[in-house]
Design a protein around this motif. Structure first.
Motif, PDB file in Angstrom:
ATOM      1  N   GLN A   1       0.841  -1.192   0.000  1.00  7.06           N
ATOM      2  CA  GLN A   1       0.000   0.000   0.000  1.00  7.06           C
ATOM      3  C   GLN A   1       0.880   1.248   0.000  1.00  7.06           C
ATOM      4  N   LEU A   2       0.485   2.214  -0.815  1.00  7.11           N
ATOM      5  CA  LEU A   2       1.206   3.481  -0.895  1.00  7.11           C
ATOM      6  C   LEU A   2       0.241   4.591  -0.520  1.00  7.11           C
ATOM      7  N   VAL A   3       0.649   5.438   0.401  1.00  6.40           N
ATOM      8  CA  VAL A   3      -0.213   6.526   0.859  1.00  6.40           C
ATOM      9  C   VAL A   3       0.526   7.842   0.710  1.00  6.40           C
ATOM     10  N   GLU A   4       0.009   8.704  -0.180  1.00 10.52           N
ATOM     11  CA  GLU A   4       0.611  10.016  -0.406  1.00 10.52           C
ATOM     12  C   GLU A   4       0.053  11.041   0.561  1.00 10.52           C
ATOM     13  N   SER A   5       0.871  12.049   0.820  1.00 12.25           N
ATOM     14  CA  SER A   5       0.437  13.189   1.611  1.00 12.25           C
ATOM     15  C   SER A   5       1.290  14.388   1.224  1.00 12.25           C
ATOM     16  N   GLY A   6       0.864  15.560   1.650  1.00 11.74           N
ATOM     17  CA  GLY A   6       1.658  16.761   1.436  1.00 11.74           C
ATOM     18  C   GLY A   6       1.167  17.691   0.358  1.00 11.74           C
ATOM     19  N   GLY A   7       0.136  17.287  -0.371  1.00 10.27           N
ATOM     20  CA  GLY A   7      -0.392  18.168  -1.400  1.00 10.27           C
ATOM     21  C   GLY A   7      -1.104  19.363  -0.784  1.00 10.27           C
ATOM     22  N   GLY A   8      -1.464  20.304  -1.640  1.00 10.10           N
ATOM     23  CA  GLY A   8      -2.179  21.481  -1.157  1.00 10.10           C
ATOM     24  C   GLY A   8      -2.256  22.543  -2.218  1.00 10.10           C
ATOM     25  N   SER A   9      -2.735  23.699  -1.805  1.00  6.67           N
ATOM     26  CA  SER A   9      -2.859  24.854  -2.699  1.00  6.67           C
ATOM     27  C   SER A   9      -1.820  25.897  -2.311  1.00  6.67           C
ATOM     28  N   VAL A  10      -1.009  26.303  -3.269  1.00  4.33           N
ATOM     29  CA  VAL A  10       0.050  27.279  -3.014  1.00  4.33           C
ATOM     30  C   VAL A  10       0.090  28.320  -4.126  1.00  4.33           C
ATOM     31  N   GLN A  11       0.832  29.375  -3.882  1.00  4.39           N
ATOM     32  CA  GLN A  11       1.057  30.404  -4.881  1.00  4.39           C
ATOM     33  C   GLN A  11       2.276  30.021  -5.726  1.00  4.39           C
ATOM     34  N   ALA A  12       2.298  30.538  -6.928  1.00  2.85           N
ATOM     35  CA  ALA A  12       3.450  30.310  -7.806  1.00  2.85           C
ATOM     36  C   ALA A  12       4.724  30.773  -7.112  1.00  2.85           C
ATOM     37  N   GLY A  13       5.768  29.956  -7.245  1.00  2.55           N
ATOM     38  CA  GLY A  13       7.039  30.264  -6.617  1.00  2.55           C
ATOM     39  C   GLY A  13       7.241  29.617  -5.260  1.00  2.55           C
ATOM     40  N   GLU A  14       6.173  29.106  -4.677  1.00  2.00           N
ATOM     41  CA  GLU A  14       6.273  28.471  -3.373  1.00  2.00           C
ATOM     42  C   GLU A  14       6.683  27.006  -3.516  1.00  2.00           C
ATOM     43  N   SER A  15       6.819  26.342  -2.366  1.00  2.00           N
ATOM     44  CA  SER A  15       7.303  24.955  -2.348  1.00  2.00           C
ATOM     45  C   SER A  15       6.320  24.047  -1.624  1.00  2.00           C
ATOM     46  N   LEU A  16       6.391  22.786  -1.974  1.00  2.00           N
ATOM     47  CA  LEU A  16       5.673  21.719  -1.279  1.00  2.00           C
ATOM     48  C   LEU A  16       6.557  20.489  -1.227  1.00  2.00           C
ATOM     49  N   ARG A  17       6.340  19.667  -0.226  1.00  2.00           N
ATOM     50  CA  ARG A  17       7.020  18.377  -0.172  1.00  2.00           C
ATOM     51  C   ARG A  17       5.975  17.270  -0.062  1.00  2.00           C
ATOM     52  N   LEU A  18       5.981  16.404  -1.030  1.00  2.00           N
ATOM     53  CA  LEU A  18       5.078  15.258  -1.021  1.00  2.00           C
ATOM     54  C   LEU A  18       5.779  14.071  -0.365  1.00  2.00           C
ATOM     55  N   SER A  19       5.000  13.279   0.340  1.00  2.55           N
ATOM     56  CA  SER A  19       5.503  12.056   0.950  1.00  2.55           C
ATOM     57  C   SER A  19       4.666  10.881   0.482  1.00  2.55           C
ATOM     58  N   CYS A  20       5.305   9.734   0.433  1.00  2.72           N
ATOM     59  CA  CYS A  20       4.614   8.501   0.061  1.00  2.72           C
ATOM     60  C   CYS A  20       5.085   7.408   1.012  1.00  2.72           C
ATOM     61  N   ALA A  21       4.221   7.057   1.953  1.00  2.00           N
ATOM     62  CA  ALA A  21       4.548   6.015   2.918  1.00  2.00           C
ATOM     63  C   ALA A  21       4.162   4.655   2.352  1.00  2.00           C
ATOM     64  N   ALA A  22       5.116   3.738   2.353  1.00  2.00           N
ATOM     65  CA  ALA A  22       4.882   2.411   1.786  1.00  2.00           C
ATOM     66  C   ALA A  22       4.719   1.367   2.880  1.00  2.00           C
ATOM     67  N   SER A  23       3.799   0.468   2.658  1.00  2.00           N
ATOM     68  CA  SER A  23       3.653  -0.705   3.523  1.00  2.00           C
ATOM     69  C   SER A  23       3.420  -1.912   2.629  1.00  2.00           C
ATOM     70  N   GLY A  24       4.049  -3.022   2.986  1.00  2.00           N
ATOM     71  CA  GLY A  24       3.958  -4.195   2.138  1.00  2.00           C
ATOM     72  C   GLY A  24       4.889  -4.133   0.943  1.00  2.00           C
TER      73      GLY A  24
END
Length: 120
Positions: A1-24
């Motif tokens: 199973q893969l579970v993503e997190s970290g998305g969102g709404s931002v302004q141009a030029g900003e940053s985000l970090r996505l994570s994907c936790a794996a199990s199995g």
């Protein structure tokens, strides 16, 4: 199973970090990647990290995005900097067993549910 997190709404030029936790699935056992799907467009490979921690990126994100993995946490990451409106999409984590990695989505065995990134 893969579970993503970290998305969102931002302004141009900003940053985000996505994570994907794996199990199995052990992140060190094969290749993992981030793909994205925007309305009206085909699924696009964004970044891939293979079993040997060698990375590859789509031309559109080179120099702005960085893929990494933490074997101890069994988690994949995507650091996204200098975000642009054209980066808006649903981002998916994928995992497979090919050692060298590929941008071809058909080579991946497992997919997460996705996390939305919106850049305005």
């Amino acid at each position: 199973q893969l579970v993503e997190s970290g998305g969102g709404s931002v302004q141009a030029g900003e940053s985000l970090r996505l994570s994907c936790a794996a199990s199995g699935y052990t992140v060190s056992s094969g290749s993992m990647g981030w793909f994205r799907l925007a309305p009206g467009k085909e699924r696009e490979g964004v970044a891939v990290i293979n079993r040997f921690a060698i990375t590859m990126y789509a031309d559109s994100v080179k120099g702005r995005f960085m893929i990494s993995k933490d074997n101890a946490k069994n988690t994949l990451y995507l650091q996204m900097n200098s975000l642009k409106p054209e980066d808006t999409a649903m981002y998916y984590c994928a995992a497979g067993f090919t050692p060298l990695g590929t941008m071809r989505p058909g080579q991946y065995n497992y997919w997460g549910q996705g996390t939305q990134v919106t850049v305005s």
